[in-house]
Write an enzyme that holds these catalytic residues in place. Structure first.
Site, PDB file in Angstrom:
ATOM      1  N   LYS A   1      35.071  38.260  45.896  1.00 25.29           N
ATOM      2  CA  LYS A   1      36.457  37.918  46.242  1.00 25.29           C
ATOM      3  C   LYS A   1      36.612  37.657  47.735  1.00 25.29           C
ATOM      4  CE  LYS A   1      38.892  39.607  42.269  1.00 25.29           C
ATOM      5  NZ  LYS A   1      39.884  40.461  41.654  1.00 25.29           N
TER       6      LYS A   1
ATOM      7  N   LYS B   1      31.437  33.940  35.103  1.00 21.32           N
ATOM      8  CA  LYS B   1      32.403  34.363  34.082  1.00 21.32           C
ATOM      9  C   LYS B   1      33.648  33.473  34.095  1.00 21.32           C
ATOM     10  CE  LYS B   1      35.329  37.541  36.589  1.00 21.32           C
ATOM     11  NZ  LYS B   1      36.185  38.656  36.653  1.00 21.32           N
TER      12      LYS B   1
ATOM     13  N   LYS C   1      40.479  34.055  35.428  1.00 17.46           N
ATOM     14  CA  LYS C   1      41.830  33.505  35.466  1.00 17.46           C
ATOM     15  C   LYS C   1      42.137  32.921  36.838  1.00 17.46           C
ATOM     16  CE  LYS C   1      43.905  38.052  34.693  1.00 17.46           C
ATOM     17  NZ  LYS C   1      43.408  38.995  35.683  1.00 17.46           N
TER      18      LYS C   1
HETATM   19  P1  TYM Z   1      41.060  41.715  35.329  1.00 23.60           P
HETATM   20  O1  TYM Z   1      42.521  41.499  35.375  1.00 23.60           O
HETATM   21  O2  TYM Z   1      40.198  40.873  36.209  1.00 23.60           O
HETATM   22  O3  TYM Z   1      40.525  41.547  33.861  1.00 23.60           O
HETATM   23  C1  TYM Z   1      41.135  42.235  32.773  1.00 23.60           C
HETATM   24  C2  TYM Z   1      40.097  42.571  31.714  1.00 23.60           C
HETATM   25  O4  TYM Z   1      39.496  41.398  31.204  1.00 23.60           O
HETATM   26  C3  TYM Z   1      38.083  41.492  31.314  1.00 23.60           C
HETATM   27  N1  TYM Z   1      37.544  40.153  31.599  1.00 23.60           N
HETATM   28  C4  TYM Z   1      36.569  39.571  30.893  1.00 23.60           C
HETATM   29  N2  TYM Z   1      35.875  39.985  29.832  1.00 23.60           N
HETATM   30  C5  TYM Z   1      34.954  39.135  29.313  1.00 23.60           C
HETATM   31  N3  TYM Z   1      34.711  37.903  29.818  1.00 23.60           N
HETATM   32  C6  TYM Z   1      35.393  37.447  30.886  1.00 23.60           C
HETATM   33  N4  TYM Z   1      35.162  36.234  31.370  1.00 23.60           N
HETATM   34  C7  TYM Z   1      36.378  38.299  31.477  1.00 23.60           C
HETATM   35  N5  TYM Z   1      37.228  38.167  32.530  1.00 23.60           N
HETATM   36  C8  TYM Z   1      37.930  39.322  32.593  1.00 23.60           C
HETATM   37  C9  TYM Z   1      37.843  42.446  32.471  1.00 23.60           C
HETATM   38  O5  TYM Z   1      36.572  43.042  32.411  1.00 23.60           O
HETATM   39  C10 TYM Z   1      38.955  43.444  32.255  1.00 23.60           C
HETATM   40  O6  TYM Z   1      38.596  44.402  31.276  1.00 23.60           O
HETATM   41  N6  TYM Z   1      40.652  45.841  38.075  1.00 23.60           N
HETATM   42  C11 TYM Z   1      40.912  45.342  36.750  1.00 23.60           C
HETATM   43  C12 TYM Z   1      42.271  45.772  36.230  1.00 23.60           C
HETATM   44  C13 TYM Z   1      42.455  47.237  36.240  1.00 23.60           C
HETATM   45  C14 TYM Z   1      41.887  48.172  35.344  1.00 23.60           C
HETATM   46  C15 TYM Z   1      42.360  49.456  35.780  1.00 23.60           C
HETATM   47  C16 TYM Z   1      41.049  48.073  34.241  1.00 23.60           C
HETATM   48  C17 TYM Z   1      43.204  47.906  37.147  1.00 23.60           C
HETATM   49  N7  TYM Z   1      43.154  49.244  36.886  1.00 23.60           N
HETATM   50  C18 TYM Z   1      41.992  50.614  35.124  1.00 23.60           C
HETATM   51  C19 TYM Z   1      40.689  49.256  33.579  1.00 23.60           C
HETATM   52  C20 TYM Z   1      41.155  50.501  34.038  1.00 23.60           C
HETATM   53  C21 TYM Z   1      40.890  43.829  36.788  1.00 23.60           C
HETATM   54  O7  TYM Z   1      41.074  43.231  37.802  1.00 23.60           O
HETATM   55  O8  TYM Z   1      40.728  43.249  35.570  1.00 23.60           O
END
Ligand code: TYM
Length: 331
Positions: A113, A195, A198
């Site tokens: 990032k 990956k 978004k």
């Molecule tokens: P974030 O918002 O980037 O993604 C949310 C969830 O989606 C999964 N994910 C994917 N899984 C498979 N293939 C992909 N291409 C893909 N892109 C995203 C991520 O692994 C995630 O599970 N920091 C976290 C949000 C968060 C969180 C937490 C998660 C904040 N506090 C506490 C678990 C527990 C995040 O940015 O996810």
């Protein structure tokens, strides 16, 4: 016996993709019967990049609608918005003081990032995994269902919890990551070695959960593959086709062998059409429900308000214990 606890969340920056769906939400839906689940929208995490405030607000509501449209029952799960429960930020600060700069510098997401946002490497981006640790530890979650890309943050959460426990005695439960073999890493359609994200700048690289059937067809048609024109699972040498096979396999509940047989002798054209139609069919009921839910944002907020109240009670108990243990005076 008390049910095991789950906490997970998704950032409200941008719109959700097929990666978020298969890596996270779809698994959450499957877990709602068996566990005591807390699913939040991680909007504090979203501030690590610059957002238009109104868009951030709107995205937050849209994601609540998507959670419910995807099958999360608000009666069975605690759904809330991270910013509604101030304990997350408070615990985050305390845990910052038990996390080392060296640990945070090793986080691959931070490195990625900061490369992407070279003009805005703020300290929130750096300490972001600590806030995530606070999200999880504030509920003493047993399991955290996430995609592969969040596993390193989970490891750090465990290290922070163990460190705190060894200094102050048993305080936090040590959480386990929960990832599925298939779907834990959906790759980009234009760059299948990274990956699906978004935040990707290229709209053709990602399928949004709200994409229309025509957009989905167009994106799969243009998906990068290779020149062999043979449907064969080989992530190393054929990452594009292998990614499409994974997507098809999750939806149709088929193994890679079965898919290879099904499309034997057929070129990529027919296969891509089949993948696109499978995705469209899977997303259609979700999209209908989503549009219906968005007509009544007050109802969505009422669900979150109720969830936040319950979440706050839980988190506050843990936070008070932490305050006491480290010597902070509150009453
Ligand atoms: P974030 O918002 O980037 O993604 C949310 C969830 O989606 C999964 N994910 C994917 N899984 C498979 N293939 C992909 N291409 C893909 N892109 C995203 C991520 O692994 C995630 O599970 N920091 C976290 C949000 C968060 C969180 C937490 C998660 C904040 N506090 C506490 C678990 C527990 C995040 O940015 O996810």
């Amino acid at each position: 016996m008390e049910k095991k606890k789950i906490l997970s969340g998704i950032q409200s920056t941008g719109r959700l993709t097929l990666g978020n769906y298969f890596g996270a939400i779809d698994n959450w839906v499957k877990m709602q019967e068996e566990y005591d689940c807390y699913y939040m929208i991680a909007n504090l995490h979203s501030l690590t990049v610059r957002n238009d405030p109104e868009t951030l607000r709107q995205n937050t509501i849209k994601i609540i609608a998507l959670y419910i449209a995807a099958g999360l029952d608000p009666e069975k799960n605690t759904l809330f918005i991270q910013s509604q429960v101030k304990e997350h930020a408070e615990l985050g600060w305390i845990l910052d003081c038990y996390t080392y700069m060296g640990e945070l510098s090793r986080m691959t997401q931070f490195k990625d990032k900061s490369a992407k946002h070279a003009d805005n490497i703020n300290s929130g981006l750096f300490t972001y995994p600590v806030l995530m640790a606070a999200d999880i530890l504030a509920y003493n979650a047993d399991l955290v269902p996430v995609g592969d890309d969040q596993k390193q943050h989970l490891e750090l959460t465990r290290d922070i919890a163990e460190r705190f426990n060894s200094l102050y005695g048993e305080t936090f439960k040590i959480p386990e990551p929960y990832t599925k073999k298939v779907g834990a890493r959906i790759m980009g359609l234009q760059n299948p070695t990274a990956k699906m994200s978004k935040s990707s700048q290229d709209p053709m690289d990602k399928i949004l959960l709200t994409d229309s059937p025509d957009e989905i067809r167009k994106k799969f048609k243009k998906a990068v593959t290779d020149s062999e024109n043979k449907v064969k699972y080989d992530p190393e040498n054929k990452p594009g086709v292998s990614n499409l096979m994974s997507i098809y396999g999750i939806i149709k509940n088929k193994t890679m062998d079965e898919i290879e047989k099904q499309f034997e002798g057929q070129g990529y054209g027919a296969f891509k059409t089949a993948v696109a139609e499978a995705v469209i069919e899977r997303l259609e009921p979700l999209q209908n429900k989503y549009n219906e839910l968005l007509e009544n944002p007050d109802k969505l907020m009422a669900i979150c308000n109720k969830g936040a109240k319950k979440a706050e009670e839980k988190a506050n108990r843990v936070l008070k214990d932490v305050y006491k243990k480290v010597g902070l005076v509150i009453e």
